[in-house]
Design an enzyme around this catalytic site. Structure first.
Site, PDB file in Angstrom:
ATOM      1  N   SER A 283      -5.987   7.314  -3.371  1.00 42.17           N
ATOM      2  CA  SER A 283      -4.981   8.064  -4.122  1.00 42.17           C
ATOM      3  C   SER A 283      -5.274   9.560  -4.129  1.00 42.17           C
ATOM      4  CB  SER A 283      -4.917   7.555  -5.568  1.00 42.17           C
ATOM      5  OG  SER A 283      -6.054   7.993  -6.296  1.00 42.17           O
ATOM      6  N   GLU A 301      -8.008  10.980   3.366  1.00 41.10           N
ATOM      7  CA  GLU A 301      -6.674  10.507   3.702  1.00 41.10           C
ATOM      8  C   GLU A 301      -6.090   9.961   2.416  1.00 41.10           C
ATOM      9  OE1 GLU A 301      -4.219   7.063   6.068  1.00 41.10           O
ATOM     10  OE2 GLU A 301      -6.118   7.697   6.945  1.00 41.10           O
ATOM     11  N   CYS A 336      -0.032   3.133   3.920  1.00 38.76           N
ATOM     12  CA  CYS A 336      -0.010   4.576   3.713  1.00 38.76           C
ATOM     13  C   CYS A 336       1.045   5.241   4.578  1.00 38.76           C
ATOM     14  CB  CYS A 336      -1.392   5.176   3.985  1.00 38.76           C
ATOM     15  SG  CYS A 336      -2.127   4.684   5.545  1.00 38.76           S
TER      16      CYS A 336
END
Length: 511
Positions: A283, A301, A336
């Site tokens: 997150s 990331e 993602c």
């Protein structure tokens, strides 16, 4: 592919008996129909026979006095006991990392035979993952903890197996290739080496329990680092079994540590152990905190509100609908790279695309896990967000918008039908709406809007205001459209693939 004869000539320091024992163990395992590395039977994991997940530190598997009980995401039954380390138990992990010098376990000058050893381990591990029984074991285990279709889970195993295959043999040491540049005068040269950090940390999320941590872990090991790996406890059993497979293939027990803990404990461990680099996937909120706590010694990331633009040329509607369905709803939208918003040219909006997307979404069902539990949002939270969007003037529900029916998914998780909400472009751009519309919902949820030729600058404005860029797509064969628009800095084209099933975490970029 499997160059055992060559390995014996090239690797005089690797005992021949190790390879023979490994082959023998495979033969034995096949004869008794058992996996030599596994400590669990996937189908037997249940409340009456819970699985146990241990920690690995200083070369030993250990339990813990405390732990977390993981509930089955499909029926709420407690079925995994994770030995979580609390703040009082981190010292062995701190000590383990501190024993690794900053020049690593190996480098171009130190223990170069380890490059060959890791290439050999990759070869053996790739071969094992190619065996149907092993591949099926990991595929079904992924499904138990992060429910997704068999094909999606198998995609993780396939990508991991191909990664290991690609780094078999000499490929690990080729990865460490150096360079030299002539100097200014006689006797002077500049040399560059692929150098390890030494002690490092890897923190990975729940949504790809095998692919993300395995690839990141092996990359760290190849270059001589000693990593400590933390995977989200809900799914860490997958990587625990993968590490045991790597040990079975010859990886030294002391080369990595594996910890189960909550976020607060891991944060304290990172501050005390002070790894020279941390790789974090997760997150944005946690990423921002770690960037400050670790003084920038981190690679990230984090979240992304991922967009797709459909250009003015309408063609192959069935294929584009299938890709949009895969991008938005495969893995129940818990990727993602999941399609968060799609900007449709009015030509597409007038076509049959939306109706075909609706038909594909309706075919997804809990029985085959093409739709399933959402592990980070409750049903109520997703429906509340949907209702807020529907209060925007001109917005409408295109399809979905209801909770799944006839299921036993526990209420701590979400259960929502694949959902699409239309919001007019001009309404999206209003200050009171923009933050709401571009909020990432990590589930089977997307926003759809349309635009005319003269509104393309407004589309670019919407992209420019987004701050969480991760993946994106432009679907068009119109060369003038691409030439005129792709130079814009908001167009981040990260990947181009044709098969979103085999590699579910990628997007279609330009068809």
């Amino acid at each position: 592919m499997y160059r055992f004869g060559v390995c014996r000539e090239m690797r005089g320091r690797v005992p021949q008996i190790a390879a023979l024992n490994w082959l023998s163990s495979l033969s034995v395992s096949r004869s008794i129909h058992n996996l030599p590395f596994a400590t669990i039977e996937v189908e037997e994991i249940s409340g009456s026979q819970p699985a146990e997940v241990q920690n690995l530190v200083q070369g030993k598997w250990t339990g813990s006095t405390s732990g977390e009980t993981i509930v089955d995401p499909l029926n709420g039954e407690p079925f995994i006991q994770v030995a979580e380390v609390d703040e009082t138990g981190i010292q062995p992990f701190v000590d383990s990392l501190s024993k690794c010098p900053k020049h690593g376990l190996h480098n171009p000058f130190k223990a170069p035979e380890r490059y060959l050893m890791l290439g050999d381990i990759s070869n053996k591990a790739a071969h094992m993952l190619s065996l149907p029984k092993v591949s099926d074991f990991f595929t079904r285990l992924i499904q138990r903890v992060a429910p997704k279709s068999y094909q999606q889970a198998l995609g993780e195993v396939y990508v991991t197996q191909k990664f290991l295959e690609n780094f078999s043999g000499d490929q690990v040491r080729f990865l460490a290739r150096s360079f030299a540049v002539p100097g200014n005068h006689l006797g002077q040269q500049s040399h560059g080496y692929r150098w390890p950090y030494g002690p490092v940390a890897i923190v990975t999320p729940f949504n790809f329990p095998l692919e993300i941590p395995a690839l990141q872990l092996m990359g760290a090991l190849y270059m001589g680092n000693k990593p400590i790996l933390k995977v989200d406890s809900k799914v860490s059993i997958v990587m625990e079994q993968m590490i045991r497979l790597l040990h079975h293939c010859g990886l030294p027990m002391e080369d990595l540590d594996f910890i189960n803990s909550d976020g607060k404990t891991m944060n304290k461990l990172l501050l005390e152990a002070n790894p020279r680099m941390t790789l974090f996937t997760g997150s944005s909120r946690v990423a921002d905190k770690l960037a400050v706590d670790l003084k920038g010694r981190i690679k990230l990331e984090d979240a992304g509100f991922d967009w797709k633009i459909l250009g003015p040329d309408v063609q192959e509607v069935d294929y584009v609908a299938w890709v949009c369905d895969q991008d938005a709803y495969a893995c129940s939208g818990q990727k993602c790279s999941a399609q968060s918003i799609v900007f449709m040219h009015e030509n597409w909006f007038k076509s049959s695309l939306i109706s075909r997307m609706k038909d594909l979404a309706a075919k997804r069902k809990l029985e085959d896990l093409t739709i399933g539990p959402v592990l980070t949002f409750t049903t109520e939270a997703m429906l509340e967000h949907m209702n807020k969007l529907l209060q925007i003037p001109g917005s409408e529900l295109l399809f979905g918008g209801k909770a799944l029916e006839n299921h036993s998914i526990p209420p701590i998780y979400g259960a929502l039908k694949p959902t699409a909400i239309y919001v007019p472009l001009e309404e999206i751009l209003k200050d009171g709406n923009y933050e709401l519309v571009t909020r990432e919902i990590f589930g089977p949820f997307q926003v759809v809007t349309d635009y005319k030729d003269n509104q393309l600058p407004r589309v670019l404005e919407a992209l420019e205001r987004m701050h969480a860029h991760l993946t994106a797509a432009v679907v068009s064969n119109d060369s003038l459209f691409l030439q005129a628009r792709l130079h814009h800095p908001s167009f981040f084209i990260f990947s181009q693939i044709l098969d979103c099933v085999l590699h579910p975490d990628h997007q279609l970029a330009i068809k």
